[in-house]
Design an enzyme around this catalytic site. Structure first.
Site, mmCIF file in Angstrom:
data_model
loop_
_atom_site.group_PDB
_atom_site.id
_atom_site.type_symbol
_atom_site.label_atom_id
_atom_site.label_comp_id
_atom_site.label_asym_id
_atom_site.label_seq_id
_atom_site.Cartn_x
_atom_site.Cartn_y
_atom_site.Cartn_z
ATOM 1 N N ASP A 52 54.526 53.364 49.009
ATOM 2 C CA ASP A 52 53.718 54.327 48.808
ATOM 3 C C ASP A 52 52.292 54.034 49.620
ATOM 4 O O ASP A 52 51.785 54.902 50.250
ATOM 5 C CB ASP A 52 53.477 54.424 47.763
ATOM 6 C CG ASP A 52 54.682 55.379 46.899
ATOM 7 O OD1 ASP A 52 55.544 55.884 47.546
ATOM 8 O OD2 ASP A 52 54.479 55.656 45.528
ATOM 9 N N ASN A 124 45.574 60.898 47.957
ATOM 10 C CA ASN A 124 45.664 60.286 46.437
ATOM 11 C C ASN A 124 44.551 60.627 45.870
ATOM 12 O O ASN A 124 44.366 61.469 44.833
ATOM 13 C CB ASN A 124 45.813 58.993 46.621
ATOM 14 C CG ASN A 124 47.229 58.474 45.881
ATOM 15 O OD1 ASN A 124 48.333 59.266 46.181
ATOM 16 N ND2 ASN A 124 47.486 57.330 45.686
ATOM 17 N N TYR A 166 45.492 55.317 40.584
ATOM 18 C CA TYR A 166 44.326 54.723 40.202
ATOM 19 C C TYR A 166 43.974 55.609 38.872
ATOM 20 O O TYR A 166 43.419 55.087 37.897
ATOM 21 C CB TYR A 166 43.066 55.059 41.131
ATOM 22 C CG TYR A 166 42.085 53.946 40.766
ATOM 23 C CD1 TYR A 166 42.027 53.168 39.644
ATOM 24 C CD2 TYR A 166 40.892 54.065 41.705
ATOM 25 C CE1 TYR A 166 40.585 52.395 39.605
ATOM 26 C CE2 TYR A 166 39.503 53.312 41.580
ATOM 27 C CZ TYR A 166 39.580 52.771 40.388
ATOM 28 O OH TYR A 166 38.457 51.863 40.261
ATOM 29 N N LYS A 168 45.611 57.341 36.704
ATOM 30 C CA LYS A 168 46.556 57.201 35.607
ATOM 31 C C LYS A 168 46.043 55.897 34.855
ATOM 32 O O LYS A 168 45.962 55.730 33.605
ATOM 33 C CB LYS A 168 47.903 57.157 35.821
ATOM 34 C CG LYS A 168 48.807 56.935 34.726
ATOM 35 C CD LYS A 168 50.334 56.821 35.261
ATOM 36 C CE LYS A 168 51.243 56.833 33.773
ATOM 37 N NZ LYS A 168 50.818 55.473 33.402
ATOM 38 N N SER A 169 45.778 54.906 35.581
ATOM 39 C CA SER A 169 45.120 53.701 35.101
ATOM 40 C C SER A 169 43.946 53.805 34.198
ATOM 41 O O SER A 169 43.373 53.019 33.416
ATOM 42 C CB SER A 169 44.914 52.458 36.231
ATOM 43 O OG SER A 169 43.695 52.889 36.758
ATOM 44 N N ALA A 188 34.501 53.267 33.092
ATOM 45 C CA ALA A 188 33.740 52.856 32.042
ATOM 46 C C ALA A 188 32.429 53.320 32.049
ATOM 47 O O ALA A 188 31.162 52.824 32.316
ATOM 48 C CB ALA A 188 33.316 51.215 32.798
#
Length: 267
Positions: A52, A124, A166, A168-169, A188
């Site tokens: 990917d 992305n 990224y 989804k994390s 954050a």
């Protein structure tokens, strides 16, 4: 496969072992009427070999072309959201391309414009993060209407296909790529009496425009991530993000839907 789509360009990171594996694929392609070209601009099928990450680089390095198909080929036996084919099964790959066992899918692309000057496309995600050991402050506008002031490590704007990366994390939602939209997720965030954000990801339709205005408080040089590459852009004041009219056309096996790929990758 359309007779007009016979010129293949292979994008991969040079590696003697990989090049040895590609040799029989080149031969098989030539035997079946395909032409291997040395320049991406001469191709109407661009084959990214590696996974990917390599697929994302291939799309970016070849200019997000609208007049060709992109094919993802993984070199390891692992799931990939952009790679339908495995290099070890090149006979199956060529057979599928020749016998129309394929469908073309269209992936949404976001366009990010920095300081109303330079524009970048992303398949992305686009991320804005602090380069200093301090939080970054960003005023968020939707359709030029003030929405919130974010303070934290940064923000991610993801396409539907990028929602599994990224985004989804950070506990963002996984979005069906048939929905023309993009998603904003926090990194954050700091919430207190002075700064208050939504505290969750939110999804904007293709008709919306998002503007991120970076507060000039020392964090004037944030890291701008475009897919899997970081850009060093000086004196960033604002970033406008919208869904592009462009799409990336990829080859898809008929029995390999997006949600089947998500299932294999994560479940």
């Amino acid at each position: 496969m359309d007779n007009q789509r016979r010129n293949l360009y292979f994008y991969y990171h040079p590696d003697p072992e990989l090049e040895e594996k590609l040799t029989p694929l080149y031969q098989l392609a030539n035997e079946n009427g395909f032409t291997i070209v040395d320049k991406a601009q001469d191709a109407n099928i661009i084959v990214a070999v590696g996974g990917d990450g390599t697929f994302l680089q291939a799309v970016r390095k070849t200019g997000f072309r609208q007049d060709c198909l992109y094919v993802g080929v993984r070199t390891k036996d692992e799931a990939g959201l952009y790679c339908d084919f495995n290099l070890d099964n090149y006979n199956e790959m060529v057979h599928s391309m020749l016998h129309a066992e394929l469908e073309v899918r269209r992936f949404p692309v976001v366009e990010s414009t920095v300081n109303e000057e330079s524009s970048y496309l992303c398949l992305n995600e686009c991320s804005v993060r602090s380069t200093l050991i301090k939080s970054i402050v960003i005023d968020v506008y939707i359709d030029e209407i003030y929405f919130e002031t974010f303070r934290g490590d940064g923000l991610i704007v993801a396409t539907p296909t990028g929602s599994t990366g990224y985004n989804k994390s950070t506990k963002g939602a996984v979005v069906d790529p048939k929905l023309p939209c993009f998603q904003v997720s926090e990194l954050a965030s700091l919430n207190n009496n002075r700064y208050r954000t939504l505290g969750s990801s939110f999804i904007l339709s293709s008709e919306r425009s998002l503007r991120l205005s970076v507060r000039q408080d020392g964090n004037d040089y944030p890291i701008i991530g475009m897919d899997n590459e970081a850009f060093s852009i000086r004196n960033i004041q604002d970033i406008t993000v919208k869904l592009s009219d462009k799409v990336i056309k990829t080859v898809k096996l008929k029995n390999n839907s997006y949600w089947e790929r998500v299932q294999r990758t994560f479940l």
